[in-house]
Design a protein around this motif. Structure first.
Motif, mmCIF file in Angstrom:
data_model
loop_
_atom_site.group_PDB
_atom_site.id
_atom_site.type_symbol
_atom_site.label_atom_id
_atom_site.label_comp_id
_atom_site.label_asym_id
_atom_site.label_seq_id
_atom_site.Cartn_x
_atom_site.Cartn_y
_atom_site.Cartn_z
ATOM 1 N N GLN A 15 0.809 -1.162 -0.038
ATOM 2 C CA GLN A 15 0.010 0.058 -0.159
ATOM 3 C C GLN A 15 1.068 1.127 0.018
ATOM 4 N N VAL A 16 0.543 2.272 -0.760
ATOM 5 C CA VAL A 16 1.329 3.563 -0.868
ATOM 6 C C VAL A 16 0.814 4.581 0.164
ATOM 7 N N GLN A 17 1.549 5.110 0.840
ATOM 8 C CA GLN A 17 1.443 6.172 1.945
ATOM 9 C C GLN A 17 2.241 7.578 1.478
ATOM 10 N N LEU A 18 1.431 8.685 1.361
ATOM 11 C CA LEU A 18 2.153 9.763 1.305
ATOM 12 C C LEU A 18 2.166 10.750 2.284
ATOM 13 N N LEU A 19 3.148 11.756 2.493
ATOM 14 C CA LEU A 19 3.057 12.596 3.607
ATOM 15 C C LEU A 19 3.544 14.103 3.070
ATOM 16 N N GLU A 20 2.798 14.841 3.168
ATOM 17 C CA GLU A 20 3.033 16.254 2.765
ATOM 18 C C GLU A 20 3.716 17.181 3.918
ATOM 19 N N SER A 21 4.491 17.808 3.521
ATOM 20 C CA SER A 21 5.306 18.913 4.527
ATOM 21 C C SER A 21 5.632 20.255 3.652
ATOM 22 N N GLY A 22 5.798 21.253 4.658
ATOM 23 C CA GLY A 22 6.427 22.320 4.136
ATOM 24 C C GLY A 22 5.381 23.519 4.007
ATOM 25 N N GLY A 23 4.227 23.361 4.266
ATOM 26 C CA GLY A 23 3.237 24.361 4.231
ATOM 27 C C GLY A 23 3.451 25.670 5.011
ATOM 28 N N GLY A 24 2.653 26.674 4.973
ATOM 29 C CA GLY A 24 2.885 27.669 5.829
ATOM 30 C C GLY A 24 2.533 28.958 5.282
ATOM 31 N N SER A 25 2.551 30.043 6.219
ATOM 32 C CA SER A 25 2.053 31.390 5.668
ATOM 33 C C SER A 25 3.179 32.404 5.309
ATOM 34 N N GLY A 58 4.265 37.059 -3.269
ATOM 35 C CA GLY A 58 5.655 37.326 -3.779
ATOM 36 C C GLY A 58 6.812 36.441 -3.164
ATOM 37 N N GLY A 59 6.119 35.633 -1.966
ATOM 38 C CA GLY A 59 7.242 34.902 -1.231
ATOM 39 C C GLY A 59 7.151 33.458 -1.998
ATOM 40 N N SER A 60 8.177 32.798 -1.202
ATOM 41 C CA SER A 60 8.274 31.153 -1.998
ATOM 42 C C SER A 60 8.083 30.157 -0.647
ATOM 43 N N LEU A 61 7.605 29.043 -1.102
ATOM 44 C CA LEU A 61 7.518 27.819 -0.396
ATOM 45 C C LEU A 61 7.964 26.661 -1.122
ATOM 46 N N ARG A 62 8.397 25.860 -0.402
ATOM 47 C CA ARG A 62 8.867 24.544 -0.868
ATOM 48 C C ARG A 62 8.088 23.308 -0.117
ATOM 49 N N LEU A 63 7.293 22.641 -0.964
ATOM 50 C CA LEU A 63 6.520 21.367 -0.388
ATOM 51 C C LEU A 63 7.235 20.152 -0.864
ATOM 52 N N SER A 64 7.063 19.317 0.214
ATOM 53 C CA SER A 64 7.708 17.915 0.216
ATOM 54 C C SER A 64 6.634 16.791 0.256
ATOM 55 N N CYS A 65 6.805 15.851 -0.685
ATOM 56 C CA CYS A 65 5.862 14.707 -0.687
ATOM 57 C C CYS A 65 6.732 13.322 -0.437
ATOM 58 N N SER A 66 6.682 12.856 0.712
ATOM 59 C CA SER A 66 7.522 11.736 1.066
ATOM 60 C C SER A 66 6.478 10.577 0.662
ATOM 61 N N ILE A 67 7.050 9.598 -0.144
ATOM 62 C CA ILE A 67 6.314 8.383 -0.324
ATOM 63 C C ILE A 67 6.741 7.234 0.015
ATOM 64 N N SER A 68 6.014 6.281 0.408
ATOM 65 C CA SER A 68 6.489 5.044 1.118
ATOM 66 C C SER A 68 5.533 3.734 0.282
ATOM 67 N N GLY A 69 5.915 2.820 0.317
ATOM 68 C CA GLY A 69 5.114 1.633 -0.172
ATOM 69 C C GLY A 69 5.523 0.863 -1.334
ATOM 70 N N GLN A 103 11.341 15.190 -8.950
ATOM 71 C CA GLN A 103 11.024 14.262 -8.127
ATOM 72 C C GLN A 103 12.607 13.479 -8.028
ATOM 73 N N ASN A 104 12.750 12.970 -6.780
ATOM 74 C CA ASN A 104 14.282 12.350 -6.314
ATOM 75 C C ASN A 104 13.586 10.945 -6.031
ATOM 76 N N LYS A 105 13.918 9.942 -6.983
ATOM 77 C CA LYS A 105 13.666 8.609 -6.890
ATOM 78 C C LYS A 105 14.369 7.957 -5.649
ATOM 79 N N PHE A 106 15.615 8.304 -5.341
ATOM 80 C CA PHE A 106 16.368 7.960 -4.436
ATOM 81 C C PHE A 106 15.934 7.857 -3.044
ATOM 82 N N ASN A 107 15.512 9.085 -2.682
ATOM 83 C CA ASN A 107 14.774 9.351 -1.161
ATOM 84 C C ASN A 107 13.245 9.281 -1.646
ATOM 85 N N ASN A 108 12.633 8.866 -2.506
ATOM 86 C CA ASN A 108 11.080 8.835 -2.654
ATOM 87 C C ASN A 108 10.347 10.082 -2.530
#
Length: 126
Positions: A1-11, A15-26, A72-77
Motif C-alpha cells: 500500500q502506498v502512503q504519502l506525507l506532505e510537508s512544507g506548508g505555511g504562511s 511574492g514569497g516562496s515555499l517548498r512543499l515536499s511529498c514523501s512516498i512509501s510503499g 522528483q528524487n527517486k532515491f529518497n522517494n
C-alpha cells in the motif's frame, strides 16, 4: 500500500516562496505519476502539477506555469513542489497523490489518482 506525507506548508506574503515536499512509501508506485493538487475552502480539488516518470514529462496548470516547479528524487522517494512568486489565490490545502495507473490521459486531473496524502496548508497574504 502506498502512503504519502506532505510537508512544507505555511504562511507567506505575496511574492514569497515555499517548498512543499511529498514523501512516498510503499510498493508499486515507482513508475506512476505523482501529482500536486490544491483545494481552496468551498471549492473542488484542482490539479497544480504532475510528474510522470514513464515519459519523463512534467505538467502544470496554466495558473502556476512559470512560478511553480515540480521535481522528483527517486532515491529518497520524494517529490518537491517549489512555489515562487506566490499570490493570495494560491491559498489552499495542498495534497500530493500517486496515479492509479502508470500512464494517465489527464496528468493534472484528480480523477486519475488513487492514493492521497493528508495535505498541508498554504496561506498567502496580500
Amino acid at each position: 500500500q502506498v502512503q504519502l506525507l506532505e510537508s512544507g506548508g505555511g504562511s507567506v506574503q505575496a511574492g514569497g516562496s515555499l517548498r512543499l515536499s511529498c514523501s512516498i512509501s510503499g510498493y508499486g508506485y515507482n513508475d506512476n505519476c505523482v501529482g500536486w493538487f490544491r483545494q481552496p475552502p468551498g471549492t473542488q480539488r484542482e490539479g497544480v502539477a504532475a510528474v510522470c516518470p514513464a515519459g519523463g514529462a512534467t505538467y502544470y496548470a496554466p495558473s502556476v506555469k512559470g512560478r511553480f516547479v515540480i521535481s522528483q528524487n527517486k532515491f529518497n522517494n520524494e517529490v518537491i513542489l517549489q512555489m515562487n512568486n506566490l499570490k493570495p489565490d494560491d491559498t489552499a490545502m495542498y495534497y500530493c497523490a500517486t496515479s492509479s495507473t502508470r500512464v494517465v490521459a489527464r496528468p493534472t486531473n484528480p480523477d486519475e489518482y488513487r492514493n492521497w496524502g493528508q495535505g498541508t496548508q498554504v496561506t498567502v497574504s496580500s
